[in-house]
Scaffold this motif. Structure first.
Motif, mmCIF file in Angstrom:
data_model
loop_
_atom_site.group_PDB
_atom_site.id
_atom_site.type_symbol
_atom_site.label_atom_id
_atom_site.label_comp_id
_atom_site.label_asym_id
_atom_site.label_seq_id
_atom_site.Cartn_x
_atom_site.Cartn_y
_atom_site.Cartn_z
ATOM 1 N N LYS A 41 63.240 52.211 49.451
ATOM 2 C CA LYS A 41 62.423 51.673 50.540
ATOM 3 C C LYS A 41 61.452 50.604 50.056
ATOM 4 N N GLU A 42 61.241 50.539 48.741
ATOM 5 C CA GLU A 42 60.349 49.525 48.167
ATOM 6 C C GLU A 42 61.076 48.218 47.868
ATOM 7 N N ILE A 43 62.396 48.195 48.057
ATOM 8 C CA ILE A 43 63.181 46.989 47.774
ATOM 9 C C ILE A 43 63.252 46.130 49.024
ATOM 10 N N ASP A 44 62.711 44.925 48.939
ATOM 11 C CA ASP A 44 62.679 44.066 50.124
ATOM 12 C C ASP A 44 62.637 42.595 49.727
ATOM 13 N N PHE A 45 63.592 42.169 48.894
ATOM 14 C CA PHE A 45 63.725 40.769 48.492
ATOM 15 C C PHE A 45 62.444 40.250 47.832
ATOM 16 N N GLN A 46 62.073 40.844 46.698
ATOM 17 C CA GLN A 46 60.842 40.440 46.038
ATOM 18 C C GLN A 46 60.897 40.797 44.557
ATOM 19 N N ASN A 47 59.870 40.364 43.821
ATOM 20 C CA ASN A 47 59.682 40.808 42.451
ATOM 21 C C ASN A 47 59.002 42.170 42.480
ATOM 22 N N ILE A 48 59.496 43.115 41.696
ATOM 23 C CA ILE A 48 58.893 44.438 41.611
ATOM 24 C C ILE A 48 57.956 44.465 40.408
ATOM 25 N N ARG A 49 56.657 44.568 40.672
ATOM 26 C CA ARG A 49 55.664 44.600 39.599
ATOM 27 C C ARG A 49 54.967 45.957 39.509
ATOM 28 N N TYR A 50 55.162 46.797 40.493
ATOM 29 C CA TYR A 50 54.581 48.142 40.473
ATOM 30 C C TYR A 50 55.420 49.025 41.411
ATOM 31 N N THR A 51 55.266 50.317 41.281
ATOM 32 C CA THR A 51 55.993 51.257 42.144
ATOM 33 C C THR A 51 54.993 52.222 42.776
ATOM 34 N N GLU A 52 55.395 52.805 43.893
ATOM 35 C CA GLU A 52 54.507 53.742 44.587
ATOM 36 C C GLU A 52 54.395 55.065 43.848
ATOM 37 N N LYS A 53 55.466 55.469 43.154
ATOM 38 C CA LYS A 53 55.455 56.762 42.475
ATOM 39 C C LYS A 53 55.733 56.607 40.986
ATOM 40 N N PHE A 54 55.292 57.610 40.223
ATOM 41 C CA PHE A 54 55.520 57.658 38.781
ATOM 42 C C PHE A 54 56.063 59.043 38.424
ATOM 43 N N ILE A 55 56.935 59.067 37.437
ATOM 44 C CA ILE A 55 57.464 60.343 36.960
ATOM 45 C C ILE A 55 57.009 60.565 35.520
ATOM 46 N N SER A 56 57.157 61.785 35.079
ATOM 47 C CA SER A 56 56.762 62.127 33.713
ATOM 48 C C SER A 56 57.960 61.981 32.766
ATOM 49 N N GLU A 57 57.682 62.066 31.482
ATOM 50 C CA GLU A 57 58.753 62.015 30.482
ATOM 51 C C GLU A 57 59.716 63.182 30.687
ATOM 52 N N LEU A 58 59.160 64.338 31.070
ATOM 53 C CA LEU A 58 59.999 65.500 31.336
ATOM 54 C C LEU A 58 60.879 65.267 32.559
ATOM 55 N N GLY A 59 60.309 64.637 33.575
ATOM 56 C CA GLY A 59 61.084 64.313 34.777
ATOM 57 C C GLY A 59 62.233 63.372 34.464
ATOM 58 N N LEU A 60 62.002 62.439 33.561
ATOM 59 C CA LEU A 60 63.050 61.508 33.143
ATOM 60 C C LEU A 60 64.162 62.257 32.411
#
Length: 418
Positions: A41-60
């Motif tokens: 939902k954050e993809i809308d024809f633009q440069n992505i410089r930040y995201t709304e959510k972050f995950i942990s190393e464990l989540g990855l």
């Protein structure tokens, strides 16, 4: 198409093509880390410089999410966002609905590929398959064919289009900073009461306020509070724009995404008060309420749907001050009491009209506005420039990306606008 341009499948010009994954939302420890995680939902024809959510190393580690390098091209694959694209300007991870293209720099310029798939958005979207939800898949995207000139010409074309987009992005960032400055001034004057600390204060329904100030309803400071059309006229191929919340941004309406209605329907809705005029304040009342709120700079040749509310100030409170007031976090918190709906939250206009705000005397408003209005005018100028730049980019994009117009033909034009 120039003879020296060749046809390639996207898979032929990439070093990697992969999707991401979503860590289990039942595990709190998988989220809130420092790894950017992108939702489609954050993809809308633009440069992505930040995201709304972050995950942990464990989540990855415990999911199918993978690191996506900077300057990858991402194409959304699922649902309403299918076919939309973006460029990563930071290393990040994504959900499984993102097709992440790592472009081979020896074969193609990642920016040119991005502009190519941006230009082909509708064609790519139409390749979606499925039942209730139409989706793309990585195989379809890898097999999608695009025509490429030499790598040198790709870079030249991409540089022109990127220069326009970079200027648009810079103006948006400047507007964000200017609005933050305006909000800081507003809070100094009308929330912290900075210039009035040595004066006399009195009790009110909203706490202590300087003597001589008032607590009024939104109806008291407007001649009318209404919303847009409560029905959707038939769409036409060529016609007048009709905007909903999805067509709003921080400083105006995206005419390109608006549905089109007939001249007859436009006149009818204009007569019903659905057209925003100069100095009106418009707000997103449906969905993420008050996500967008701004002052109309000039009469607009557009009508609005009911998801947008229109406030027409009557002179008791300046439009810019009303707009900034509505954007205060404390006001948004109080606004929750007049929001209804489970699936889609919306502001109830009947209660909204009775909503209380603090109104200072006119001379005090005028003093504060000497600085605030200058900041808003700069924002409007930046927004106007962005409209011009966006129109130029949208005109040049299909012509440059197809070879119909060559780089040397537009260099002078670019110099004049940048």
């Amino acid at each position: 198409m120039p003879e020296n341009w060749k046809t390639y499948k996207i898979g032929d010009i990439t070093s990697e093509v992969f999707s991401g994954g979503t860590p289990s939302t039942k595990k709190e420890e998988y989220y809130g880390g420092n790894i950017p995680w992108l939702n489609t939902k954050e993809i809308d024809f633009q440069n992505i410089r930040y995201t709304e959510k972050f995950i942990s190393e464990l989540g990855l580690q415990k999911s199918s999410a993978k690191w996506v390098p900077k300057n990858a091209v991402i194409i959304a694959m699922y649902g309403n966002t299918a076919g939309k694209s973006a460029i990563t300007k930071i290393p990040l991870t994504t959900n499984q609905a993102c097709c992440n293209l790592v472009i081979n720099p020896e074969k193609a310029d990642y920016r040119f590929v991005y502009y190519r798939v941006l230009n082909d958005y509708k064609l790519i979207k139409d390749l979606s398959v499925g039942g209730a939800q139409q989706n793309l898949n990585a195989g379809t995207i890898k097999n999608y064919e695009i025509k490429l000139p030499s790598l040198k010409e790709q870079k030249s074309i991409a540089s022109i289009l990127s220069a326009l987009d970079d200027k648009i992005e810079l103006n948006l960032q400047m507007n964000k900073t200017l609005e933050e400055m305006a909000m800081a001034l507003y809070k100094h004057w009308f929330v912290d009461f900075g210039p009035f600390q040595d004066g006399e204060f009195v009790d009110s329904e909203l706490g202590e306020i300087p003597k001589g100030w008032e607590v009024l309803t939104l109806s008291d400071v407007t001649s009318k509070i209404t919303d847009g059309a409560h029905h959707s006229p038939k769409s036409v191929a060529e016609g007048k724009p009709m905007a909903s919340v999805k067509d709003m941004d921080h400083w105006g309406f995206n005419i390109e995404t608006c549905r089109k209605i007939s001249e007859e329907d436009y006149i009818k809705l204009t007569n019903q008060g659905c057209r925003p005029l100069k100095n009106d304040v418009v707000i997103a009342k449906d969905g993420s309420y008050l996500k967008h709120a701004f002052v109309i700079e000039k009469d607009l040749d557009i009508v609005l749907l009911s998801s947008i509310a229109i406030l027409k100030p009557n002179g008791k409170l300046n439009s810019h001050l009303l707009n900034l007031n509505l954007k205060l976090d404390s006001v948004k918190t109080r606004m929750k009491a007049i929001v209804s709906g489970a699936a889609i939250q919306r502001i109830v206009l009947k209660e909204f009209r009775k909503f209380l705000i603090i109104v200072p005397p006119k001379d005090i408003q005028d003093s504060a506005l000497q600085s605030i209005e200058n900041l808003m005018k700069q924002c409007w100028n930046n927004n106007s420039e962005n409209q011009t730049l966006t129109q130029l980019r949208d005109t040049l994009l299909p012509k440059l990306i197809s070879g119909e117009v060559r780089v040397k033909d537009v260099e002078k034009t670019l110099t004049e606008v940048l």
